[in-house]
Design an enzyme around this catalytic site. Structure first.
Site, PDB file in Angstrom:
ATOM      1  N   SER A 213       0.853  -1.195   0.000  1.00 42.60           N
ATOM      2  CA  SER A 213       0.000   0.000   0.000  1.00 42.60           C
ATOM      3  C   SER A 213       0.883   1.237   0.000  1.00 42.60           C
ATOM      4  O   SER A 213       2.063   1.181  -0.366  1.00 42.60           O
ATOM      5  CB  SER A 213      -0.945  -0.022   1.220  1.00 42.60           C
ATOM      6  OG  SER A 213      -1.910   1.004   1.129  1.00 42.60           O
ATOM      7  N   ASN A 214       0.337   2.362   0.428  1.00 40.83           N
ATOM      8  CA  ASN A 214       1.068   3.618   0.503  1.00 40.83           C
ATOM      9  C   ASN A 214       0.487   4.451   1.647  1.00 40.83           C
ATOM     10  O   ASN A 214      -0.582   4.122   2.182  1.00 40.83           O
ATOM     11  CB  ASN A 214       0.993   4.364  -0.842  1.00 40.83           C
ATOM     12  CG  ASN A 214      -0.444   4.646  -1.256  1.00 40.83           C
ATOM     13  OD1 ASN A 214      -1.131   5.461  -0.657  1.00 40.83           O
ATOM     14  ND2 ASN A 214      -0.904   3.939  -2.294  1.00 40.83           N
ATOM     15  N   PRO A 215       1.140   5.549   2.020  1.00 41.98           N
ATOM     16  CA  PRO A 215       0.706   6.304   3.205  1.00 41.98           C
ATOM     17  C   PRO A 215      -0.446   7.278   2.969  1.00 41.98           C
ATOM     18  O   PRO A 215      -0.707   8.137   3.822  1.00 41.98           O
ATOM     19  CB  PRO A 215       1.970   7.079   3.614  1.00 41.98           C
ATOM     20  CG  PRO A 215       3.078   6.558   2.777  1.00 41.98           C
ATOM     21  CD  PRO A 215       2.453   6.015   1.538  1.00 41.98           C
ATOM     22  N   SER A 216      -1.142   7.176   1.865  1.00 43.13           N
ATOM     23  CA  SER A 216      -2.207   8.145   1.579  1.00 43.13           C
ATOM     24  C   SER A 216      -3.261   8.163   2.687  1.00 43.13           C
ATOM     25  O   SER A 216      -3.749   7.113   3.119  1.00 43.13           O
ATOM     26  CB  SER A 216      -2.882   7.818   0.246  1.00 43.13           C
ATOM     27  OG  SER A 216      -4.012   8.633   0.039  1.00 43.13           O
TER      28      SER A 216
END
Length: 399
Positions: A213-216
């Protein structure tokens, strides 16, 4: 018009109270979220458990509730702000009299005073009562005070008489509800437009407990959805896991993976305006495990494949009058990369920001965005909420 709307259903103590259960279901079938408040006398005709089960929310009856002392006494304020429309069906002569004189002796009448939304009254009673001078006068007062009144039907009443006083059919109430909501919706350059906004990260699971995933946080996408609603748009916010609060009166659907997002984008591809602010993983594990992967002590490799490109698909299937707005986040060559993405994916506008800049990018409440069009570029800095409003105002208020 009713899809995604929030309906507060008020039920008062008349024999037609049982019909309110059917009315609730019809609102739900139309795509509404419904909450119910009842007068104490209404509970003699229908139990609160029925409405709680159907609405999947507790039912508010008394202002002070000893069994739920928490925030129950402020619910009239919370629900009065929450609703798009307050429908009182059936509304007895007694409750009608309280409404026009500002009385607030139970949760329903208190919520009417606190409501920020229009109120639709469906007076329902025996024919002689409905025709009485006092009720006739109160109905006139209700209209003067800004309440909407839907006249009852004529037919066979509980008393055995044929007269005017029956609760209108559910279809008639829903039609009137839609008309009122349409009349009161925010007017602006996006009025009557369907707006699809995506926000938040995707999660691509390697096994049941691990994912890519990513930190969005979803804050920028949520801000765009709120700004579009403020300009009059009918907004659908499609989101992944968020750490941002979803704005009131915005219809939402959720996704987990890029494949989930792709399906939802295809479902809502008829939107007049699409704002693709979601942070989508470009890759996913080719063969995710059904069981948790155990540590073996040796080096492991992960085979990745590309995820569906929702933005590219939208560009390929773009309607002539559709406006498509994308987002680009880069660590280098920001403007060049964003312009290339604008052309490659057939976008009208692209919002470019750098993850390397201070006070910009994932998780931050502030941002710096370069709005790039076919023949223009403008830079906005500040809070994400303010930037979203400025971007959409520049694009659509200048048209």
């Amino acid at each position: 018009m009713l899809s995604g709307k929030r309906i507060l259903l008020g039920v008062t103590g008349g024999i037609a109270a049982y019909k309110a259960a059917y009315l609730l279901r019809e609102f739900q079938k139309a795509g509404c979220e419904v909450r119910v408040t009842m007068t104490p006398s209404a509970t003699r005709f229908m139990g609160t458990e029925t409405f709680a089960s159907l609405s999947r929310h507790s039912v508010a009856v008394e202002v002070f509730n000893d069994t739920d002392p928490g925030d129950s006494w402020t619910r009239h304020i919370q629900w009065g702000e929450w609703a798009d429309l307050f429908v009182i069906a059936p509304c007895t002569a007694n409750t009608l009299a309280k409404l026009v004189h500002g009385q607030s002796d139970n949760m329903l009448t208190s919520t009417v005073l606190a409501a920020r939304c229009p109120v639709l009254i469906c007076p329902t009673m025996d024919g002689e009562m409905y025709e009485s001078p006092a009720v006739s006068d109160n109905l006139k007062k209700a209209s003067k005070l800004g309440f909407y009144v839907l006249e009852p039907d004529t037919g066979y009443l509980a008393s055995g008489l044929e007269a005017k006083g029956r609760l209108p059919e559910a279809d008639d109430i829903l039609t009137e509800a839609a008309r009122i909501i349409k009349k009161h919706r925010i007017q602006g350059p996006l009025t009557g437009k369907k707006i699809l906004v995506t926000a938040g990260p995707t999660r691509e699971f390697m096994d049941p407990v691990r994912f890519i995933s990513n930190p969005s946080s979803g804050k920028m996408g949520v801000a765009m959805a709120d700004a579009a609603r403020a300009l009059g748009g009918d907004v659908i916010l499609v989101h992944g896991p968020l750490s941002a609060q979803i704005p009131e009166r915005v219809q939402t659907e959720s996704f987990v993976s890029a494949d989930d997002l792709f399906e939802l984008v295809q479902t809502h591809a008829d939107a007049d305006i699409v704002i693709m602010a979601a942070a989508v993983s470009d890759f996913k594990p080719s063969s995710p495990s059904d069981q948790k992967t155990k540590k073996t002590g040796r080096t492991e490799s992960l085979d990745l494949v590309q995820t569906p490109d929702s933005l590219a698909w939208l560009g390929e299937h773009k309607n002539p009058d559709q406006i498509l707005i994308g987002f680009a986040m880069e660590t280098e060559n920001l403007i060049e990369g964003a312009r290339a993405k604008l052309d490659k994916k057939n976008l009208d506008w692209i919002c470019a920001n750098s993850i390397s800049d201070d006070g910009s990018g994932f998780g931050s409440d502030t941002n710096t965005i370069h709005l790039i069009g076919r023949e223009s570029m403008q830079t906005f800095s500040g809070s994400k909420k303010d930037i979203a409003s400025e971007i959409l105002s520049m694009i659509f208020e200048s048209d």
